[in-house]
Motif scaffolding. Structure first.
Motif, PDB file in Angstrom:
ATOM      1  N   ASN A  41     -19.167  46.907  35.615  1.00 28.08           N
ATOM      2  CA  ASN A  41     -20.053  47.772  36.409  1.00 28.08           C
ATOM      3  C   ASN A  41     -20.609  48.901  35.543  1.00 28.08           C
ATOM      4  O   ASN A  41     -21.800  49.234  35.613  1.00 28.08           O
ATOM      5  CB  ASN A  41     -19.277  48.332  37.599  1.00 28.08           C
ATOM      6  CG  ASN A  41     -20.187  48.827  38.705  1.00 28.08           C
ATOM      7  OD1 ASN A  41     -21.190  48.195  39.016  1.00 28.08           O
ATOM      8  ND2 ASN A  41     -19.850  49.969  39.279  1.00 28.08           N
ATOM      9  N   ALA A  42     -19.743  49.476  34.729  1.00 28.81           N
ATOM     10  CA  ALA A  42     -20.186  50.559  33.837  1.00 28.81           C
ATOM     11  C   ALA A  42     -21.196  50.035  32.817  1.00 28.81           C
ATOM     12  O   ALA A  42     -22.208  50.687  32.544  1.00 28.81           O
ATOM     13  CB  ALA A  42     -18.978  51.165  33.125  1.00 28.81           C
TER      14      ALA A  42
ATOM     15  N   LEU B 284     -13.779  44.259  36.297  1.00 28.67           N
ATOM     16  CA  LEU B 284     -14.953  44.470  37.158  1.00 28.67           C
ATOM     17  C   LEU B 284     -15.537  45.866  36.944  1.00 28.67           C
ATOM     18  O   LEU B 284     -16.765  46.044  36.873  1.00 28.67           O
ATOM     19  CB  LEU B 284     -14.562  44.278  38.624  1.00 28.67           C
ATOM     20  CG  LEU B 284     -15.708  44.323  39.627  1.00 28.67           C
ATOM     21  CD1 LEU B 284     -16.486  43.007  39.611  1.00 28.67           C
ATOM     22  CD2 LEU B 284     -15.186  44.594  41.044  1.00 28.67           C
ATOM     23  N   GLY B 285     -14.670  46.856  36.842  1.00 25.81           N
ATOM     24  CA  GLY B 285     -15.132  48.226  36.638  1.00 25.81           C
ATOM     25  C   GLY B 285     -15.817  48.417  35.302  1.00 25.81           C
ATOM     26  O   GLY B 285     -16.854  49.102  35.211  1.00 25.81           O
ATOM     27  N   VAL B 286     -15.264  47.821  34.252  1.00 25.56           N
ATOM     28  CA  VAL B 286     -15.919  47.910  32.948  1.00 25.56           C
ATOM     29  C   VAL B 286     -17.299  47.245  33.022  1.00 25.56           C
ATOM     30  O   VAL B 286     -18.299  47.796  32.528  1.00 25.56           O
ATOM     31  CB  VAL B 286     -15.057  47.250  31.854  1.00 25.56           C
ATOM     32  CG1 VAL B 286     -15.833  47.156  30.551  1.00 25.56           C
ATOM     33  CG2 VAL B 286     -13.761  48.032  31.639  1.00 25.56           C
TER      34      VAL B 286
ATOM     35  N   PRO C  83      -9.618  43.699  38.634  1.00 26.83           N
ATOM     36  CA  PRO C  83     -10.404  44.865  39.100  1.00 26.83           C
ATOM     37  C   PRO C  83     -10.850  45.764  37.954  1.00 26.83           C
ATOM     38  O   PRO C  83     -11.946  46.345  38.016  1.00 26.83           O
ATOM     39  CB  PRO C  83      -9.411  45.592  40.015  1.00 26.83           C
ATOM     40  CG  PRO C  83      -8.428  44.559  40.438  1.00 26.83           C
ATOM     41  CD  PRO C  83      -8.271  43.676  39.239  1.00 26.83           C
ATOM     42  N   ILE C  84     -10.048  45.893  36.924  1.00 24.30           N
ATOM     43  CA  ILE C  84     -10.415  46.752  35.794  1.00 24.30           C
ATOM     44  C   ILE C  84     -11.578  46.120  35.031  1.00 24.30           C
ATOM     45  O   ILE C  84     -12.530  46.810  34.629  1.00 24.30           O
ATOM     46  CB  ILE C  84      -9.199  46.991  34.881  1.00 24.30           C
ATOM     47  CG1 ILE C  84      -8.038  47.572  35.700  1.00 24.30           C
ATOM     48  CG2 ILE C  84      -9.555  47.928  33.733  1.00 24.30           C
ATOM     49  CD1 ILE C  84      -6.724  47.663  34.941  1.00 24.30           C
TER      50      ILE C  84
ATOM     51  N   GLY D 241      -8.956  49.699  40.568  1.00 25.48           N
ATOM     52  CA  GLY D 241      -9.159  49.064  39.271  1.00 25.48           C
ATOM     53  C   GLY D 241     -10.581  49.264  38.776  1.00 25.48           C
ATOM     54  O   GLY D 241     -10.812  49.503  37.581  1.00 25.48           O
ATOM     55  N   LEU D 242     -11.532  49.160  39.683  1.00 28.39           N
ATOM     56  CA  LEU D 242     -12.936  49.391  39.315  1.00 28.39           C
ATOM     57  C   LEU D 242     -13.106  50.806  38.767  1.00 28.39           C
ATOM     58  O   LEU D 242     -13.809  51.023  37.777  1.00 28.39           O
ATOM     59  CB  LEU D 242     -13.815  49.146  40.528  1.00 28.39           C
ATOM     60  CG  LEU D 242     -15.329  49.115  40.317  1.00 28.39           C
ATOM     61  CD1 LEU D 242     -15.971  48.085  41.250  1.00 28.39           C
ATOM     62  CD2 LEU D 242     -15.977  50.453  40.566  1.00 28.39           C
TER      63      LEU D 242
END
Lengths: 209, 178
Positions: free
Chosen positions: A120-121, A116-118, A113-114, B58-59
């Motif tokens: 997305n940013a 994925l967030g990076v 998930p992390i 997490g996103l």
């Protein structure tokens, strides 16, 4: 091993297979000399695959790895001496660097998930950099991978998954626990198989602390 | 100003910052009390998500690693439980794991579900504040009891120099009572 056609080589890797093996041998010796009072998860037998893959990883890309992360950190450009010190200091299971951008976690699926967030940013910022997420074959079967893969695909996020299949989670065979059938491998997921060269953790020798 | 008005004012204050982004289910579509506090936030500052609580946390952490300040919204405390792996094992530990080099700042909003005029029942109205205070090492846990506390708490969460993340808990019933 499949490399998706949208990827191109962006750097040369100066580390050799022998360099990687030697690094883990040094960790092994320190561990067996009781200099490391924490678990270590050593890599072996996937040197050639990773040297190939990291030629496609830009030095400014993000890389996410797991508890077995020494090879990934070295190949992404982590300073060998700092990495060794972190390992000796007991940080082998969660090696992290800001330069190069590198995050690892010892929770199954925790990085996904992390990552994925990076990604997305990076997309919002219109960055041309990419996020690489290296996971094992048991993690590949989890629901959190399914969710993240669907999201990154549908929103076209710059997140590249690499599955490293040794068919073991700790010492549990992945295929057996899923009834003998593993999930299909999407075309845009880099996937390779290898045989684990060290035990799940430690070196296979009894160490008296 | 009342409890809900202070929350709306806080969201407007956060929305005026270039690096904030509002994330979650019902940030753009109606369905819960949090939505009603985000109506004046521009749509280009929102990411409406599917129901993916752990992935959402997490996103949010990942976006914070790239410089954003996510206001990640969980409509009820009961739902926040589903993101505990990312909250406790990652966001709460990442500073230690990175020797202080990674400092993602995430503002987490949740609410103790209202019991009036309708009682949402045992799966929609729990208060886990003390549990979460004990659960976490670094993340600041703040329960909003009075209207005058609200804007200062959100301002501190955004401005705090230590860059720690903050879990901010609202009382659903106070939207109407205070």
């Amino acid at each position: 091993m499949n490399i998706p056609s949208y990827l191109t080589k962006v750097r040369d890797i100066n580390l050799t297979k022998e360099d990687l093996l030697l690094f883990e041998e040094e960790v092994k010796n320190s561990y067996e000399d009781s200099k490391i009072v924490a678990p270590v998860h050593l890599s072996k037998n996937n040197e050639e695959q990773l040297i190939e893959i990291f030629q496609y990883v830009h030095p400014e890309d993000w890389v996410f790895s797991s508890w077995r992360n020494h090879y990934h950190a070295l190949l992404h450009g982590a300073d060998k001496n700092i990495l060794m010190k972190d390992i000796v200091d007991g940080r082998s299971m969660s090696v992290n660097f800001v330069e190069p951008k590198f995050y690892s976690s010892s929770i199954v699926g925790g990085t996904i998930p992390i990552a994925l967030g990076v990604a997305n940013a990076l997309k919002i910022k219109k960055s041309d950099k990419r996020v690489w997420c290296f996971i094992g074959d048991m993690t590949f079967e989890t629901g959190i991978f399914y969710e993240a893969y669907k999201y990154k695909t549908n929103f076209d996020l710059p997140l590249q998954f690499v599955v490293e299949d040794n068919n073991l989670s700790t010492n549990t065979p992945t295929d057996e626990t899923w009834g003998g059938v593993k999930r299909d491998i999407p075309d845009d997921v880099i996937y390779y198989k290898y045989e684990r060269g060290y035990p799940h953790h430690g070196t296979g020798s009894w160490v008296l602390f | 100003m009342g409890y809900k008005d202070e929350i709306v004012k806080s969201m407007d204050w956060l929305a005026a910052k270039n690096d904030t982004i509002f994330i979650g289910q019902s940030v753009s579509y109606s369905g819960n009390a949090i939505y009603n506090t985000l109506k004046s936030v521009p749509e280009n500052k929102k990411i409406e998500l599917p129901v993916i609580e752990e992935l959402q946390m997490g996103l949010s952490t990942g976006m914070a690693l790239e410089g954003y300040v996510p206001i990640t919204c969980y409509p009820r405390f009961d739902f926040l439980i589903l993101c505990c792996n990312q909250l406790v094992n990652h966001l709460d530990k990442i500073r230690f794991m990175s020797k202080g080099n990674m400092n993602p700042r995430v503002i987490i909003r949740t609410s103790i579900g209202a019991k009036k005029p309708l009682d949402g029942g045992v799966q929609h109205t729990q208060d886990h504040t003390e549990v979460f205070k004990n659960f976490m090492t670094e993340i600041d846990v703040v329960l909003l009891n009075e209207p005058e506390e609200i804007l200062p708490v959100f301002k501190k969460a955004y401005q705090r120099e230590d860059s720690k993340s903050t879990l901010i808990i609202e009382w659903g019933d106070y939207y109407n009572e205070k």
